[in-house]
Structure formats: C-alpha cells, structure tokens
Design a protein around this motif. Structure first.
Motif, PDB file in Angstrom:
ATOM      1  N   ILE A 185       1.067  -1.203  -0.136  1.00  0.00           N
ATOM      2  CA  ILE A 185       0.055  -0.732  -0.072  1.00  0.00           C
ATOM      3  C   ILE A 185       0.595   1.065  -0.076  1.00  0.00           C
ATOM      4  N   LYS A 186       1.612   1.131   0.892  1.00  0.00           N
ATOM      5  CA  LYS A 186       3.279   1.944   0.860  1.00  0.00           C
ATOM      6  C   LYS A 186       3.570   2.887  -0.176  1.00  0.00           C
ATOM      7  N   ALA A 187       3.372   1.613  -1.130  1.00  0.00           N
ATOM      8  CA  ALA A 187       4.032   1.503  -2.855  1.00  0.00           C
ATOM      9  C   ALA A 187       3.107   2.482  -3.619  1.00  0.00           C
ATOM     10  N   VAL A 188       1.780   2.857  -3.587  1.00  0.00           N
ATOM     11  CA  VAL A 188       1.158   3.573  -4.439  1.00  0.00           C
ATOM     12  C   VAL A 188       1.007   4.423  -4.820  1.00  0.00           C
ATOM     13  N   PRO A 189       1.539   5.092  -6.238  1.00  0.00           N
ATOM     14  CA  PRO A 189       1.506   6.502  -6.305  1.00  0.00           C
ATOM     15  C   PRO A 189       0.604   7.288  -5.878  1.00  0.00           C
ATOM     16  N   GLY A 190       1.546   8.368  -5.749  1.00  0.00           N
ATOM     17  CA  GLY A 190       0.144   9.473  -4.763  1.00  0.00           C
ATOM     18  C   GLY A 190      -0.674   9.861  -6.187  1.00  0.00           C
ATOM     19  N   ALA A 191      -0.626  10.337  -7.113  1.00  0.00           N
ATOM     20  CA  ALA A 191      -0.854  10.958  -8.062  1.00  0.00           C
ATOM     21  C   ALA A 191      -1.714  12.016  -7.605  1.00  0.00           C
ATOM     22  N   GLY A 192      -0.464  12.486  -7.002  1.00  0.00           N
ATOM     23  CA  GLY A 192      -0.813  14.482  -6.740  1.00  0.00           C
ATOM     24  C   GLY A 192      -0.974  14.764  -5.748  1.00  0.00           C
ATOM     25  N   VAL A 249      -1.337  -3.660  15.056  1.00  0.00           N
ATOM     26  CA  VAL A 249      -0.469  -2.258  15.598  1.00  0.00           C
ATOM     27  C   VAL A 249      -0.220  -2.073  14.657  1.00  0.00           C
ATOM     28  N   ALA A 250       0.739  -2.264  13.376  1.00  0.00           N
ATOM     29  CA  ALA A 250       0.946  -1.831  12.379  1.00  0.00           C
ATOM     30  C   ALA A 250      -0.400  -1.457  11.457  1.00  0.00           C
ATOM     31  N   ALA A 251      -1.124  -1.651  11.959  1.00  0.00           N
ATOM     32  CA  ALA A 251      -1.840  -1.523  10.737  1.00  0.00           C
ATOM     33  C   ALA A 251      -2.984  -0.258  11.490  1.00  0.00           C
ATOM     34  N   VAL A 252      -2.886  -0.398  12.229  1.00  0.00           N
ATOM     35  CA  VAL A 252      -4.122   0.798  12.689  1.00  0.00           C
ATOM     36  C   VAL A 252      -2.571   2.149  12.869  1.00  0.00           C
ATOM     37  N   GLU A 253      -2.212   1.992  13.014  1.00  0.00           N
ATOM     38  CA  GLU A 253      -0.959   2.952  12.747  1.00  0.00           C
ATOM     39  C   GLU A 253      -0.718   3.516  11.498  1.00  0.00           C
ATOM     40  N   ALA A 254      -1.116   2.404  11.163  1.00  0.00           N
ATOM     41  CA  ALA A 254      -1.023   2.868   8.923  1.00  0.00           C
ATOM     42  C   ALA A 254      -2.695   3.229   8.811  1.00  0.00           C
ATOM     43  N   ASN A 255      -4.114   3.076   9.486  1.00  0.00           N
ATOM     44  CA  ASN A 255      -5.144   3.875   9.361  1.00  0.00           C
ATOM     45  C   ASN A 255      -5.531   2.921   8.043  1.00  0.00           C
ATOM     46  N   PRO A 281      -3.237   6.385  -0.008  1.00  0.00           N
ATOM     47  CA  PRO A 281      -4.260   6.602  -0.280  1.00  0.00           C
ATOM     48  C   PRO A 281      -4.667   6.100   0.797  1.00  0.00           C
ATOM     49  N   PRO A 282      -6.532   5.869   1.139  1.00  0.00           N
ATOM     50  CA  PRO A 282      -7.483   5.248   1.785  1.00  0.00           C
ATOM     51  C   PRO A 282      -7.405   3.974   1.193  1.00  0.00           C
ATOM     52  N   ALA A 283      -7.316   2.802   1.882  1.00  0.00           N
ATOM     53  CA  ALA A 283      -6.911   1.714   1.512  1.00  0.00           C
ATOM     54  C   ALA A 283      -7.691   0.803   2.843  1.00  0.00           C
ATOM     55  N   ARG A 284      -7.540  -1.115   2.104  1.00  0.00           N
ATOM     56  CA  ARG A 284      -8.083  -1.880   3.161  1.00  0.00           C
ATOM     57  C   ARG A 284      -7.436  -3.064   2.908  1.00  0.00           C
ATOM     58  N   ILE A 285      -7.496  -4.310   3.750  1.00  0.00           N
ATOM     59  CA  ILE A 285      -6.207  -5.963   3.286  1.00  0.00           C
ATOM     60  C   ILE A 285      -8.196  -6.076   3.392  1.00  0.00           C
ATOM     61  N   VAL A 286      -8.427  -7.347   2.578  1.00  0.00           N
ATOM     62  CA  VAL A 286      -8.712  -8.724   3.046  1.00  0.00           C
ATOM     63  C   VAL A 286      -7.747  -9.745   3.222  1.00  0.00           C
ATOM     64  N   LEU A 287      -8.325  -9.914   3.858  1.00  0.00           N
ATOM     65  CA  LEU A 287      -7.292 -11.362   4.612  1.00  0.00           C
ATOM     66  C   LEU A 287      -7.805 -12.608   5.118  1.00  0.00           C
ATOM     67  N   LEU A 288      -7.883 -13.836   4.054  1.00  0.00           N
ATOM     68  CA  LEU A 288      -8.818 -14.361   3.859  1.00  0.00           C
ATOM     69  C   LEU A 288      -7.372 -16.447   4.686  1.00  0.00           C
ATOM     70  N   SER A 289      -8.267 -16.795   5.654  1.00  0.00           N
ATOM     71  CA  SER A 289      -7.170 -17.556   5.787  1.00  0.00           C
ATOM     72  C   SER A 289      -8.264 -19.030   6.507  1.00  0.00           C
TER      73      SER A 289
END
Length: 319
Positions: free
Chosen positions: A180-187, A215-221, A192-200
């Motif tokens: 997610i951090k690597a997504v270009p800012g596009a100005g 904790v890391a996900a909370v810090e990254a919002n 970017p607003p993001a969500r992880i969908v994890l299937l296990s």
C-alpha cells in the motif's frame, strides 16, 4: 440530512426572529389603536366608506425580506449534506492463505479452488477505478501483483496460486501494508485510503505475531477485513498423515476488530462469494459533507429581489 459546519452563525437568527416579532407586534398595536380610537360604532360601515388599502399585500414584501435574512444567516452557518464520494485512489489488497490446509475438501471441491473462484468474481465486480493488489502467504508472504488497475494480472495470479507449508498471517498484513505504501500519490497528499481483505483457514504457525501486525495496521490507518474460510471438520494429508485443520476464528476476529475492519465466516463457496459481494458494495466509498451554502445565499438574493420588486410595485418605495 442537513448539518452545519459553522453552527455558531445560527445565533444570527435571534435578531432576525426579534425583528419579525417586532414587526408583528407593531402591526397588532397599530390595529388595536386604530380600532379603539374610532368614533364609529359601525365598523363595517366605516370599512365600506374608507378607500381600499393594500390589505394583506402590505405584509408580503416584509415577509420576503425577513425570509431573505433568515436564508442569508443560514448560508453563513455553512449548511451541508452528506454524500457518498468514490475514492479514486482507494486501494484494496487481497491476501489469500495458500498453506497446505487449503487443500482440505470440506469445502467443495477444495478450499483453495473455492477461494480462487470467489476471489476472481470479486475482482470482476470491483469498480475499475480502485487499485487492487494480490498477496499470497504461507511460510512467507509475497506480493504477486502490485496495486493497480490491471484486473487481468490479478485474475491470472489467482489461477496460478500454489500451496506451501506453514501459515504466516502476521507477515501477510505487514507485506500488504508495504504494498500500500508503494502506491503512487497521483498528486494527492498522504497515503491512499486502503483496506486489506485477508482470507485464511488456519492458525498462524510462522512469522511475526498477528497482534503486532494489527498494531502496525492501526498506525497506518488501514482496516483489515478478515474471512475465516472452511469448517472445523477439515482434514488434510500431510506427509502421509491425516491432520485436522480447524479455522482460527478468534484470531481473525480480533485482527478485524482491532484494526476497524469486519470479520466474516464462510464455510462454503457460496458463502465466500456472498462475503465478497457485500464487501465490494462498500469498499472505496466514504461519506463526506458537501457544502450547500450557495443554495441558501441564492435563495436570500431571490427573496430580497422579490421583496424590493413588490414593494416598489405596490408602494413605490423599498421595504
């Protein structure tokens, strides 16, 4: 529903209401004095002899003027309405467990095949304006497709998933956050607003703890929505031995709750497909206030013009 961004300006309605009250009181007082000062006992006869005045029209211009003031004060309070706004930079990372337990056939035909079909349908239904990436995880987590608009690449990667030993659920979250951090800012500013969908379908057996990943996900919002896939009756043959592969619902539910995501359970291909459909209808939108002050300012202008025009037409003077 209308809300006000600067509600303190609504205090300006107090003098407007006071002015309206003073106008009404003045009118009633003049009428009372006129009626009590009349020497005639027959009021109907007097009304028939007196020239016809403006009547109710005398109050129209004043009413429009007061309504204009009311609308103007409301505009100063910055009224707004809530609207759903698509997030064009919205990024979804689909993280799929490819541990050996996914070959269990308690879900027809197998867990992994059912997961692949449901995931591909989710990819097809997700709006094309959203960035979508794919992460697979077993003993390690790997970005198979970086977040972007290429749906064909994601679909091909889902078809090519291969099973491996161990389950590193925490690593899947960390790897998804890096993608997610690597997504270009596009100005635009900020991530970017993001969500992880994890299937296990199983318990973490390797890598960093799920609690630390949360904790890391909370810090990254970044909310993590989790899907516990499979049944507790699942069995797999590993190295010639049958092993039970129950689903770790508690850990996945706590991960979702801690990060602000949602937790789902799916025990069949149909249920998993429904989960994806439900998520697809809500991911990538946010409710934002849309200011509509210009509506009230425009109404104030029209009401003021109407008050002036009618007053000039009927009395040859402005209100």
């Amino acid at each position: 529903m209308i809300r006000f961004l600067d509600p303190m300006w609504l205090l300006g309605l107090i003098p407007v209401l006071a002015l309206a009250g003073a106008y009404a009181a003045r009118h009633l007082l003049r009428r009372f004095r006129r009626d009590t000062a009349l020497p005639f006992s027959n009021l109907e006869l007097l009304r028939s002899l007196a020239p016809r005045g403006l009547g109710w029209r005398r109050h129209v211009a004043a009413g429009l003027f007061l309504a204009g003031l009311f609308s103007l004060v409301t505009a100063l309070a910055r009224p707004s309405v809530e609207v759903d706004e698509p997030l064009e930079r919205a990024t979804i990372i689909l993280a799929i467990d490819v541990s050996l337990s996914m070959q269990a056939d308690d879900v027809t035909p197998t867990r992994i095949e059912a997961a692949q079909e449901a995931a591909k349908q989710f990819v097809q239904e997700l709006p094309g304006s959203y960035n979508l990436g794919l992460v697979s995880f077993a003993k390690s987590a790997n970005v198979l497709v970086s977040p972007g608009k290429d749906r064909a690449a994601v679909t091909d990667a889902i078809d090519a998933l291969e099973l491996a030993e161990a389950t590193a659920t925490g690593e899947a979250v960390y790897t998804s956050l890096d993608a997610i951090k690597a997504v270009p800012g596009a100005g635009a500013e900020g991530p970017p607003p993001a969500r992880i969908v994890l299937l296990s379908d199983g318990y973490r057996t390797y890598g960093r703890a799920i609690e630390d990943a949360a904790v890391a996900a909370v810090e990254a919002n970044v909310p993590v929505t989790t899907i516990a896939f499979g049944t507790d009756a699942g069995m797999v043959d590993i190295a010639g031995q049958l092993q039970r592969v129950p689903v770790d619902r508690q850990a996945l539910a706590e991960l979702a709750e801690t990060t602000g995501g949602f937790f789902y359970e799916a025990a069949s291909a149909a249920e998993l497909t429904q989960v994806y459909q439900d998520m697809g209808s809500s991911i990538g939108h946010k409710t934002v206030p849309k200011e509509v002050s210009q509506w009230f300012a425009g109404a104030a202008l029209l009401l003021g013009l109407g008050a002036g025009a009618l007053s000039l037409l009927w009395t040859s003077r402005l209100p």
